[in-house]
Design an enzyme around this catalytic site. Sequence first.
Site, PDB file in Angstrom:
ATOM      1  N   ARG A 173      44.935  41.147  34.749  1.00  0.00           N
ATOM      2  CA  ARG A 173      45.425  42.085  35.782  1.00  0.00           C
ATOM      3  C   ARG A 173      46.131  43.285  35.149  1.00  0.00           C
ATOM      4  O   ARG A 173      46.115  44.383  35.697  1.00  0.00           O
ATOM      5  CB  ARG A 173      46.366  41.356  36.738  1.00  0.00           C
ATOM      6  N   ALA A 198      35.774  49.555  51.442  1.00  0.00           N
ATOM      7  CA  ALA A 198      34.387  49.292  51.049  1.00  0.00           C
ATOM      8  C   ALA A 198      34.303  48.338  49.874  1.00  0.00           C
ATOM      9  O   ALA A 198      33.213  47.918  49.487  1.00  0.00           O
ATOM     10  CB  ALA A 198      33.701  50.616  50.685  1.00  0.00           C
ATOM     11  N   HIS A 258      52.659  37.792  39.943  1.00  0.00           N
ATOM     12  CA  HIS A 258      51.252  37.558  40.259  1.00  0.00           C
ATOM     13  C   HIS A 258      50.522  37.714  38.926  1.00  0.00           C
ATOM     14  O   HIS A 258      50.021  38.790  38.591  1.00  0.00           O
ATOM     15  CB  HIS A 258      50.752  38.584  41.280  1.00  0.00           C
ATOM     16  N   ARG A 309      46.266  27.977  45.873  1.00  0.00           N
ATOM     17  CA  ARG A 309      45.749  27.364  44.637  1.00  0.00           C
ATOM     18  C   ARG A 309      46.649  26.205  44.205  1.00  0.00           C
ATOM     19  O   ARG A 309      46.175  25.174  43.729  1.00  0.00           O
ATOM     20  CB  ARG A 309      45.655  28.424  43.533  1.00  0.00           C
ATOM     21  N   VAL A 325      47.520  44.998  47.767  1.00  0.00           N
ATOM     22  CA  VAL A 325      46.697  43.964  47.125  1.00  0.00           C
ATOM     23  C   VAL A 325      46.317  44.387  45.706  1.00  0.00           C
ATOM     24  O   VAL A 325      46.162  43.554  44.811  1.00  0.00           O
ATOM     25  CB  VAL A 325      45.399  43.699  47.930  1.00  0.00           C
ATOM     26  N   SER A 326      46.189  45.704  45.488  1.00  0.00           N
ATOM     27  CA  SER A 326      45.678  46.240  44.214  1.00  0.00           C
ATOM     28  C   SER A 326      46.517  45.744  43.039  1.00  0.00           C
ATOM     29  O   SER A 326      47.752  45.698  43.106  1.00  0.00           O
ATOM     30  CB  SER A 326      45.718  47.770  44.246  1.00  0.00           C
ATOM     31  N   ASN A 327      45.848  45.433  41.961  1.00  0.00           N
ATOM     32  CA  ASN A 327      46.508  44.882  40.772  1.00  0.00           C
ATOM     33  C   ASN A 327      46.916  45.935  39.768  1.00  0.00           C
ATOM     34  O   ASN A 327      46.301  47.008  39.728  1.00  0.00           O
ATOM     35  CB  ASN A 327      45.556  43.883  40.094  1.00  0.00           C
ATOM     36  N   GLY A 330      40.469  51.248  50.619  1.00  0.00           N
ATOM     37  CA  GLY A 330      39.614  50.495  49.703  1.00  0.00           C
ATOM     38  C   GLY A 330      38.759  49.524  50.516  1.00  0.00           C
ATOM     39  O   GLY A 330      38.322  48.485  50.029  1.00  0.00           O
TER      40      GLY A 330
HETATM   41  N1  LIG Z   1      46.766  40.513  44.843  1.00  0.00           N
HETATM   42  C1  LIG Z   1      45.754  39.667  44.761  1.00  0.00           C
HETATM   43  O1  LIG Z   1      45.876  38.454  44.960  1.00  0.00           O
HETATM   44  C2  LIG Z   1      44.386  40.182  44.428  1.00  0.00           C
HETATM   45  C3  LIG Z   1      43.256  39.367  44.595  1.00  0.00           C
HETATM   46  C4  LIG Z   1      41.989  39.900  44.304  1.00  0.00           C
HETATM   47  C5  LIG Z   1      41.874  41.212  43.876  1.00  0.00           C
HETATM   48  N2  LIG Z   1      43.006  41.955  43.705  1.00  0.00           N
HETATM   49  C6  LIG Z   1      42.927  43.345  43.273  1.00  0.00           C
HETATM   50  O2  LIG Z   1      42.513  44.116  44.391  1.00  0.00           O
HETATM   51  C7  LIG Z   1      41.865  45.309  43.937  1.00  0.00           C
HETATM   52  C8  LIG Z   1      40.517  45.446  44.650  1.00  0.00           C
HETATM   53  O3  LIG Z   1      39.624  44.472  44.177  1.00  0.00           O
HETATM   54  P1  LIG Z   1      38.075  44.561  44.552  1.00  0.00           P
HETATM   55  O4  LIG Z   1      37.431  43.412  43.875  1.00  0.00           O
HETATM   56  O5  LIG Z   1      37.923  44.741  46.012  1.00  0.00           O
HETATM   57  O6  LIG Z   1      37.667  45.936  43.821  1.00  0.00           O
HETATM   58  P2  LIG Z   1      36.411  46.859  44.188  1.00  0.00           P
HETATM   59  O7  LIG Z   1      36.165  47.678  42.965  1.00  0.00           O
HETATM   60  O8  LIG Z   1      35.311  46.040  44.751  1.00  0.00           O
HETATM   61  O9  LIG Z   1      36.940  47.808  45.367  1.00  0.00           O
HETATM   62  C9  LIG Z   1      37.812  48.869  45.175  1.00  0.00           C
HETATM   63  C10 LIG Z   1      37.536  49.896  46.259  1.00  0.00           C
HETATM   64  O10 LIG Z   1      38.532  50.925  46.190  1.00  0.00           O
HETATM   65  C11 LIG Z   1      37.870  52.148  46.507  1.00  0.00           C
HETATM   66  N3  LIG Z   1      38.721  53.284  46.107  1.00  0.00           N
HETATM   67  C12 LIG Z   1      38.933  53.798  44.890  1.00  0.00           C
HETATM   68  N4  LIG Z   1      39.767  54.841  44.970  1.00  0.00           N
HETATM   69  C13 LIG Z   1      40.103  54.988  46.279  1.00  0.00           C
HETATM   70  C14 LIG Z   1      40.936  55.892  47.006  1.00  0.00           C
HETATM   71  N5  LIG Z   1      41.623  56.892  46.395  1.00  0.00           N
HETATM   72  N6  LIG Z   1      41.044  55.757  48.348  1.00  0.00           N
HETATM   73  C15 LIG Z   1      40.361  54.761  48.987  1.00  0.00           C
HETATM   74  N7  LIG Z   1      39.552  53.884  48.341  1.00  0.00           N
HETATM   75  C16 LIG Z   1      39.428  54.008  47.021  1.00  0.00           C
HETATM   76  C17 LIG Z   1      36.552  52.054  45.775  1.00  0.00           C
HETATM   77  O11 LIG Z   1      35.609  53.006  46.239  1.00  0.00           O
HETATM   78  C18 LIG Z   1      36.161  50.608  46.083  1.00  0.00           C
HETATM   79  O12 LIG Z   1      35.416  50.524  47.281  1.00  0.00           O
HETATM   80  C19 LIG Z   1      41.753  45.142  42.412  1.00  0.00           C
HETATM   81  O13 LIG Z   1      42.807  45.858  41.804  1.00  0.00           O
HETATM   82  C20 LIG Z   1      41.911  43.651  42.210  1.00  0.00           C
HETATM   83  O14 LIG Z   1      42.363  43.297  40.943  1.00  0.00           O
HETATM   84  C21 LIG Z   1      44.244  41.476  43.974  1.00  0.00           C
HETATM   85  O1  LIG Z   2      41.442  40.420  40.739  1.00  0.00           O
HETATM   86  C1  LIG Z   2      41.911  39.694  39.862  1.00  0.00           C
HETATM   87  O2  LIG Z   2      41.955  40.029  38.658  1.00  0.00           O
HETATM   88  C2  LIG Z   2      42.417  38.323  40.225  1.00  0.00           C
HETATM   89  C3  LIG Z   2      43.249  38.344  41.473  1.00  0.00           C
HETATM   90  O3  LIG Z   2      44.490  38.935  41.241  1.00  0.00           O
HETATM   91  C4  LIG Z   2      43.428  36.959  42.045  1.00  0.00           C
HETATM   92  O4  LIG Z   2      44.526  36.412  42.003  1.00  0.00           O
HETATM   93  O5  LIG Z   2      42.428  36.420  42.552  1.00  0.00           O
END
Ligand SMILES: NC(=O)c1ccc[n+]([C@@H]2O[C@H](COP(=O)([O-])OP(=O)(O)OC[C@H]3O[C@@H](n4cnc5c(N)ncnc54)[C@H](O)[C@@H]3O)[C@@H](O)[C@H]2O)c1
Ligand SMILES: O=C(O)C[C@H](O)C(=O)O
EC number: 1.1.1.37
Length: 315
Positions: free
Chosen positions: A101, A9, A186, A162, A130-132, A7
Amino acid sequence: MEVAVIGGAGTIGSTAAYTLAIDRPDVDLTLVDVDVDAATGHATDARHARTLGQLPQFGGDGTTAPVEGAPSRGGSLETADVAVIAASVPRPEGSAQRGGRAHFLERNRELASTIAGALTERDPLPVVVVSNPVDHITHHLWRETGWDRRRFVGYSLSETARTADRIATLRDVPRGSVYCPTVGEHGEHVVPLFSRLTIDGERVTLTEAERREVREYVRDVPYDVIDLRGAGESSRWVTGRGVARLAGAVLDGGFDGEPVSLSVPLDGEYGFEDVCLSVPVRLGRDGVERILEWDLADDERERLDAAYDSITSAR
Ligand SMILES: NC(=O)c1ccc[n+]([C@@H]2O[C@H](COP(=O)([O-])OP(=O)(O)OC[C@H]3O[C@@H](n4cnc5c(N)ncnc54)[C@H](O)[C@@H]3O)[C@@H](O)[C@H]2O)c1
Ligand SMILES: O=C(O)C[C@H](O)C(=O)O
Protein backbone atom coordinates in the site's frame (compact mmCIF):
# COMPACT_ATOMS: atom_id res chain seq x y z
CA MET A 1 -30.13 11.15 -0.17
CA GLU A 2 -27.16 10.96 -2.49
CA VAL A 3 -23.78 9.24 -2.39
CA ALA A 4 -21.07 10.37 -4.83
CA VAL A 5 -18.40 7.75 -5.48
CA ILE A 6 -15.22 9.41 -6.72
CA GLY A 7 -13.26 6.84 -8.70
CA GLY A 8 -16.62 5.23 -9.45
CA ALA A 9 -15.34 3.53 -12.61
CA GLY A 10 -12.60 1.66 -10.75
CA THR A 11 -12.71 -1.83 -9.27
CA ILE A 12 -13.58 -0.70 -5.76
CA GLY A 13 -15.67 2.34 -6.67
CA SER A 14 -17.88 0.43 -9.12
CA THR A 15 -18.30 -2.51 -6.72
CA ALA A 16 -19.24 -0.22 -3.82
CA ALA A 17 -21.66 1.62 -6.12
CA TYR A 18 -23.23 -1.64 -7.34
CA THR A 19 -23.62 -2.87 -3.76
CA LEU A 20 -25.25 0.38 -2.73
CA ALA A 21 -27.49 0.24 -5.81
CA ILE A 22 -28.79 -3.14 -4.63
CA ASP A 23 -28.80 -2.62 -0.85
CA ARG A 24 -30.19 0.90 -0.90
CA PRO A 25 -32.53 1.47 -3.86
CA ASP A 26 -33.66 4.73 -2.24
CA VAL A 27 -30.22 6.37 -2.46
CA ASP A 28 -29.19 8.47 -5.50
CA LEU A 29 -25.77 7.40 -6.78
CA THR A 30 -23.29 9.43 -8.79
CA LEU A 31 -20.24 7.62 -10.14
CA VAL A 32 -17.63 10.34 -10.61
CA ASP A 33 -14.49 9.52 -12.58
CA VAL A 34 -11.96 11.03 -14.96
CA ASP A 35 -13.01 8.17 -17.22
CA VAL A 36 -16.58 9.41 -17.56
CA ASP A 37 -17.48 6.84 -20.24
CA ALA A 38 -16.55 3.95 -17.96
CA ALA A 39 -18.35 5.63 -15.04
CA THR A 40 -21.47 6.05 -17.18
CA GLY A 41 -21.24 2.42 -18.35
CA HIS A 42 -21.01 1.13 -14.76
CA ALA A 43 -23.80 3.46 -13.66
CA THR A 44 -26.11 2.30 -16.45
CA ASP A 45 -25.45 -1.37 -15.68
CA ALA A 46 -25.89 -0.84 -11.91
CA ARG A 47 -29.12 1.06 -12.54
CA HIS A 48 -30.44 -1.88 -14.54
CA ALA A 49 -29.47 -4.23 -11.67
CA ARG A 50 -31.30 -1.97 -9.22
CA THR A 51 -34.34 -1.84 -11.50
CA LEU A 52 -34.41 -5.64 -11.83
CA GLY A 53 -34.61 -6.12 -8.09
CA GLN A 54 -37.33 -3.51 -7.71
CA LEU A 55 -39.72 -4.85 -10.39
CA PRO A 56 -43.04 -6.09 -8.99
CA GLN A 57 -42.61 -9.62 -10.39
CA PHE A 58 -39.46 -9.97 -8.24
CA GLY A 59 -41.11 -8.68 -5.08
CA GLY A 60 -39.71 -5.16 -5.37
CA ASP A 61 -41.65 -2.04 -4.37
CA GLY A 62 -40.63 0.04 -7.40
CA THR A 63 -38.13 2.28 -5.58
CA THR A 64 -35.39 3.17 -8.08
CA ALA A 65 -33.46 6.34 -7.27
CA PRO A 66 -31.15 7.56 -10.07
CA VAL A 67 -27.72 6.07 -10.77
CA GLU A 68 -25.59 8.26 -13.06
CA GLY A 69 -22.02 8.69 -14.24
CA ALA A 70 -20.38 12.11 -14.00
CA PRO A 71 -17.07 13.78 -14.88
CA SER A 72 -14.55 14.49 -12.13
CA ARG A 73 -15.35 18.15 -11.54
CA GLY A 74 -16.49 20.02 -8.44
CA GLY A 75 -20.05 20.43 -9.73
CA SER A 76 -20.51 16.65 -9.74
CA LEU A 77 -20.38 16.67 -5.94
CA GLU A 78 -22.72 19.58 -5.39
CA THR A 79 -25.79 17.64 -4.23
CA ALA A 80 -24.06 14.70 -2.48
CA ASP A 81 -24.73 13.90 1.19
CA VAL A 82 -21.74 11.54 1.48
CA ALA A 83 -18.61 11.34 -0.71
CA VAL A 84 -16.71 8.08 -1.13
CA ILE A 85 -13.13 8.57 -2.33
CA ALA A 86 -11.92 5.45 -4.17
CA ALA A 87 -9.95 7.29 -6.87
CA SER A 88 -6.42 6.09 -7.37
CA VAL A 89 -3.47 6.09 -9.69
CA PRO A 90 -3.03 2.71 -11.41
CA ARG A 91 -1.51 0.04 -9.13
CA PRO A 92 2.22 0.91 -8.98
CA GLU A 93 5.02 -1.60 -9.22
CA GLY A 94 5.57 -3.35 -5.89
CA SER A 95 2.05 -2.60 -4.63
CA ALA A 96 0.79 -6.15 -5.15
CA GLN A 97 3.21 -7.58 -2.57
CA ARG A 98 3.23 -7.43 1.21
CA GLY A 99 3.60 -3.82 2.40
CA GLY A 100 2.46 -2.70 -1.06
CA ARG A 101 0.00 0.00 0.00
CA ALA A 102 2.93 2.33 0.71
CA HIS A 103 3.81 2.38 -3.01
CA PHE A 104 0.67 4.41 -3.71
CA LEU A 105 1.59 7.15 -1.25
CA GLU A 106 3.33 9.81 -3.28
CA ARG A 107 1.08 9.79 -6.35
CA ASN A 108 -2.20 9.22 -4.52
CA ARG A 109 -1.36 12.15 -2.25
CA GLU A 110 -1.09 14.35 -5.36
CA LEU A 111 -4.37 12.94 -6.64
CA ALA A 112 -5.97 13.60 -3.22
CA SER A 113 -4.92 17.26 -3.45
CA THR A 114 -6.93 17.54 -6.70
CA ILE A 115 -9.91 15.90 -5.04
CA ALA A 116 -9.60 18.16 -1.99
CA GLY A 117 -9.84 21.12 -4.41
CA ALA A 118 -13.07 19.72 -5.85
CA LEU A 119 -14.50 19.04 -2.37
CA THR A 120 -13.85 22.56 -1.13
CA GLU A 121 -15.94 24.03 -3.95
CA ARG A 122 -18.91 23.10 -1.77
CA ASP A 123 -19.95 22.93 1.89
CA PRO A 124 -18.35 20.22 4.06
CA LEU A 125 -19.89 16.76 3.90
CA PRO A 126 -18.94 13.37 5.40
CA VAL A 127 -16.12 11.74 3.41
CA VAL A 128 -15.41 8.00 3.35
CA VAL A 129 -11.83 7.49 2.15
CA VAL A 130 -10.77 4.18 0.58
CA SER A 131 -7.72 5.15 -1.53
CA ASN A 132 -4.42 3.79 -0.26
CA PRO A 133 -2.47 4.14 1.87
CA VAL A 134 -5.74 4.98 3.56
CA ASP A 135 -4.37 6.35 6.85
CA HIS A 136 -2.19 8.84 4.93
CA ILE A 137 -4.77 9.81 2.31
CA THR A 138 -7.45 10.41 4.95
CA HIS A 139 -5.01 12.63 6.86
CA HIS A 140 -4.03 14.49 3.68
CA LEU A 141 -7.63 15.15 2.61
CA TRP A 142 -8.48 16.39 6.09
CA ARG A 143 -5.52 18.78 6.15
CA GLU A 144 -5.99 20.01 2.56
CA THR A 145 -9.70 20.73 2.92
CA GLY A 146 -9.34 22.35 6.34
CA TRP A 147 -12.72 20.83 7.25
CA ASP A 148 -13.68 19.61 10.71
CA ARG A 149 -11.81 16.38 11.35
CA ARG A 150 -15.04 14.58 12.22
CA ARG A 151 -16.04 14.69 8.53
CA PHE A 152 -13.38 12.10 7.60
CA VAL A 153 -13.40 8.33 8.01
CA GLY A 154 -10.84 6.05 6.38
CA TYR A 155 -12.25 2.64 5.47
CA SER A 156 -10.58 -0.27 7.28
CA LEU A 157 -13.49 -2.62 8.05
CA SER A 158 -12.10 -5.40 5.85
CA GLU A 159 -9.57 -6.19 8.60
CA THR A 160 -12.40 -6.83 11.04
CA ALA A 161 -13.98 -9.27 8.56
CA ARG A 162 -10.64 -10.98 7.85
CA THR A 163 -9.94 -11.32 11.58
CA ALA A 164 -13.34 -12.92 12.22
CA ASP A 165 -12.86 -15.22 9.23
CA ARG A 166 -9.54 -16.56 10.54
CA ILE A 167 -10.67 -16.96 14.13
CA ALA A 168 -13.76 -18.85 12.92
CA THR A 169 -11.52 -21.22 10.95
CA LEU A 170 -9.16 -21.78 13.89
CA ARG A 171 -11.98 -22.42 16.36
CA ASP A 172 -14.35 -24.13 13.91
CA VAL A 173 -17.25 -21.81 14.69
CA PRO A 174 -19.62 -19.88 12.40
CA ARG A 175 -18.00 -16.71 11.04
CA GLY A 176 -20.86 -14.52 12.15
CA SER A 177 -20.44 -15.60 15.77
CA VAL A 178 -17.03 -13.92 16.10
CA TYR A 179 -16.62 -10.38 17.44
CA CYS A 180 -13.06 -9.06 17.39
CA PRO A 181 -12.52 -5.39 16.45
CA THR A 182 -9.24 -4.31 14.85
CA VAL A 183 -7.40 -1.02 15.27
CA GLY A 184 -4.06 0.43 14.13
CA GLU A 185 -2.63 0.79 10.66
CA HIS A 186 -4.34 -0.32 7.46
CA GLY A 187 -1.20 -2.27 6.65
CA GLU A 188 1.65 -4.03 8.39
CA HIS A 189 0.69 -2.80 11.85
CA VAL A 190 -2.94 -3.85 12.02
CA VAL A 191 -3.93 -4.68 15.62
CA PRO A 192 -6.73 -7.19 16.29
CA LEU A 193 -8.05 -6.52 19.80
CA PHE A 194 -8.01 -10.07 21.16
CA SER A 195 -8.75 -8.73 24.65
CA ARG A 196 -12.25 -7.93 23.31
CA LEU A 197 -12.79 -11.19 21.45
CA THR A 198 -16.11 -12.92 21.97
CA ILE A 199 -17.59 -15.95 20.23
CA ASP A 200 -21.36 -16.20 20.53
CA GLY A 201 -21.16 -13.42 23.09
CA GLU A 202 -18.75 -15.36 25.39
CA ARG A 203 -15.24 -14.11 26.13
CA VAL A 204 -12.63 -16.37 24.51
CA THR A 205 -8.84 -16.36 24.95
CA LEU A 206 -6.71 -17.41 21.97
CA THR A 207 -3.30 -19.00 22.46
CA GLU A 208 -0.26 -16.94 21.50
CA ALA A 209 0.24 -19.16 18.43
CA GLU A 210 -3.36 -18.56 17.34
CA ARG A 211 -2.97 -14.81 17.80
CA ARG A 212 0.16 -14.77 15.69
CA GLU A 213 -1.57 -16.75 12.98
CA VAL A 214 -4.53 -14.36 12.91
CA ARG A 215 -2.27 -11.31 12.72
CA GLU A 216 -0.23 -12.80 9.88
CA TYR A 217 -3.35 -13.85 7.99
CA VAL A 218 -4.92 -10.39 8.21
CA ARG A 219 -1.65 -8.78 7.14
CA ASP A 220 -1.02 -11.12 4.19
CA VAL A 221 -4.38 -12.23 2.80
CA PRO A 222 -5.14 -9.10 0.72
CA TYR A 223 -1.96 -9.81 -1.26
CA ASP A 224 -2.90 -13.47 -1.67
CA VAL A 225 -6.23 -12.28 -3.10
CA ILE A 226 -4.50 -9.87 -5.50
CA ASP A 227 -2.05 -12.58 -6.54
CA LEU A 228 -4.75 -15.20 -7.14
CA ARG A 229 -7.02 -12.85 -9.06
CA GLY A 230 -4.38 -11.04 -11.05
CA ALA A 231 -2.79 -7.75 -10.06
CA GLY A 232 -5.54 -5.62 -11.62
CA GLU A 233 -8.02 -6.57 -8.91
CA SER A 234 -7.82 -6.07 -5.18
CA SER A 235 -10.36 -7.23 -2.59
CA ARG A 236 -13.34 -5.83 -4.42
CA TRP A 237 -16.09 -7.82 -2.70
CA VAL A 238 -15.31 -7.25 0.95
CA THR A 239 -14.28 -3.66 0.30
CA GLY A 240 -17.29 -2.94 -1.91
CA ARG A 241 -19.65 -4.33 0.69
CA GLY A 242 -17.88 -2.65 3.61
CA VAL A 243 -17.79 0.74 1.92
CA ALA A 244 -21.46 0.46 0.92
CA ARG A 245 -22.42 -0.43 4.52
CA LEU A 246 -20.34 2.44 5.84
CA ALA A 247 -21.73 5.07 3.44
CA GLY A 248 -25.26 3.82 4.14
CA ALA A 249 -24.65 3.95 7.91
CA VAL A 250 -23.54 7.59 7.69
CA LEU A 251 -26.74 8.45 5.79
CA ASP A 252 -28.70 6.64 8.52
CA GLY A 253 -26.84 8.33 11.40
CA GLY A 254 -24.67 5.34 12.37
CA PHE A 255 -24.76 1.60 13.01
CA ASP A 256 -27.53 1.80 15.65
CA GLY A 257 -25.01 3.27 18.11
CA GLU A 258 -22.60 0.32 17.67
CA PRO A 259 -18.93 1.34 17.44
CA VAL A 260 -16.88 0.32 14.41
CA SER A 261 -13.14 0.68 13.78
CA LEU A 262 -12.20 3.32 11.21
CA SER A 263 -9.15 5.42 10.43
CA VAL A 264 -9.89 8.91 11.73
CA PRO A 265 -7.89 12.06 12.50
CA LEU A 266 -6.80 11.98 16.15
CA ASP A 267 -6.33 15.01 18.37
CA GLY A 268 -5.06 13.61 21.64
CA GLU A 269 -7.11 10.40 21.72
CA TYR A 270 -4.92 7.42 22.68
CA GLY A 271 -2.12 9.99 23.20
CA PHE A 272 -1.79 10.65 19.43
CA GLU A 273 -2.12 13.90 17.54
CA ASP A 274 -2.13 14.94 13.89
CA VAL A 275 -2.37 11.39 12.58
CA CYS A 276 -5.04 9.04 11.22
CA LEU A 277 -5.21 5.45 12.37
CA SER A 278 -8.02 3.07 13.09
CA VAL A 279 -9.76 3.32 16.45
CA PRO A 280 -13.32 2.58 17.56
CA VAL A 281 -15.81 5.31 16.65
CA ARG A 282 -19.51 5.97 16.78
CA LEU A 283 -20.88 7.43 13.57
CA GLY A 284 -23.53 10.07 13.01
CA ARG A 285 -24.98 11.87 10.00
CA ASP A 286 -22.09 14.36 9.92
CA GLY A 287 -19.40 11.68 10.13
CA VAL A 288 -17.67 10.78 13.41
CA GLU A 289 -19.90 11.42 16.40
CA ARG A 290 -17.51 10.11 19.04
CA ILE A 291 -14.10 8.47 19.26
CA LEU A 292 -14.05 5.80 21.96
CA GLU A 293 -10.92 5.39 24.09
CA TRP A 294 -10.95 1.77 25.12
CA ASP A 295 -8.64 0.19 27.70
CA LEU A 296 -6.18 -1.99 25.80
CA ALA A 297 -4.07 -4.95 26.93
CA ASP A 298 -0.37 -4.06 27.33
CA ASP A 299 0.70 -5.81 24.12
CA GLU A 300 -2.18 -4.19 22.18
CA ARG A 301 -1.06 -0.77 23.41
CA GLU A 302 2.50 -1.53 22.27
CA ARG A 303 1.26 -2.62 18.87
CA LEU A 304 -0.88 0.53 18.53
CA ASP A 305 2.21 2.63 19.35
CA ALA A 306 4.10 0.73 16.64
CA ALA A 307 1.27 1.51 14.18
CA TYR A 308 1.58 5.21 15.02
CA ASP A 309 5.37 5.08 14.55
CA SER A 310 4.98 3.28 11.23
CA ILE A 311 2.48 5.81 9.85
CA THR A 312 4.23 8.94 11.05
CA SER A 313 7.69 7.79 9.96
CA ALA A 314 6.45 7.14 6.39
CA ARG A 315 5.23 10.70 5.78
N1 LIG B 1 -8.97 0.86 2.26
C1 LIG B 1 -9.12 -0.37 1.80
O1 LIG B 1 -9.47 -1.32 2.51
C2 LIG B 1 -8.88 -0.64 0.34
C3 LIG B 1 -9.29 -1.86 -0.23
C4 LIG B 1 -9.08 -2.06 -1.61
C5 LIG B 1 -8.49 -1.06 -2.37
N2 LIG B 1 -8.10 0.09 -1.76
C6 LIG B 1 -7.49 1.18 -2.53
O2 LIG B 1 -8.54 1.83 -3.23
C7 LIG B 1 -8.01 2.47 -4.39
C8 LIG B 1 -8.85 2.06 -5.61
O3 LIG B 1 -8.62 0.71 -5.92
P1 LIG B 1 -9.15 0.11 -7.30
O4 LIG B 1 -8.71 -1.30 -7.32
O5 LIG B 1 -10.58 0.45 -7.47
O6 LIG B 1 -8.30 0.97 -8.36
P2 LIG B 1 -8.68 1.23 -9.89
O7 LIG B 1 -7.40 1.60 -10.55
O8 LIG B 1 -9.47 0.09 -10.42
O9 LIG B 1 -9.65 2.50 -9.86
C9 LIG B 1 -9.22 3.80 -9.63
C10 LIG B 1 -10.19 4.74 -10.34
O10 LIG B 1 -9.87 6.09 -9.98
C11 LIG B 1 -10.09 6.88 -11.15
N3 LIG B 1 -9.45 8.19 -10.98
C12 LIG B 1 -8.16 8.53 -11.09
N4 LIG B 1 -8.00 9.84 -10.88
C13 LIG B 1 -9.23 10.35 -10.61
C14 LIG B 1 -9.73 11.65 -10.31
N5 LIG B 1 -8.92 12.74 -10.23
N6 LIG B 1 -11.06 11.82 -10.10
C15 LIG B 1 -11.90 10.75 -10.18
N7 LIG B 1 -11.47 9.49 -10.47
C16 LIG B 1 -10.17 9.31 -10.69
C17 LIG B 1 -9.54 6.04 -12.27
O11 LIG B 1 -9.98 6.48 -13.54
C18 LIG B 1 -10.08 4.66 -11.89
O12 LIG B 1 -11.35 4.43 -12.45
C19 LIG B 1 -6.54 2.01 -4.46
O13 LIG B 1 -5.73 3.03 -3.92
C20 LIG B 1 -6.53 0.77 -3.60
O14 LIG B 1 -5.27 0.46 -3.08
C21 LIG B 1 -8.28 0.32 -0.44
O1 LIG C 1 -5.56 -2.49 -2.47
C1 LIG C 1 -4.74 -3.04 -1.73
O2 LIG C 1 -3.51 -2.94 -1.90
C2 LIG C 1 -5.22 -3.91 -0.60
C3 LIG C 1 -6.35 -3.28 0.15
O3 LIG C 1 -5.90 -2.22 0.93
C4 LIG C 1 -7.08 -4.29 1.01
O4 LIG C 1 -6.98 -4.24 2.23
O5 LIG C 1 -7.76 -5.14 0.43
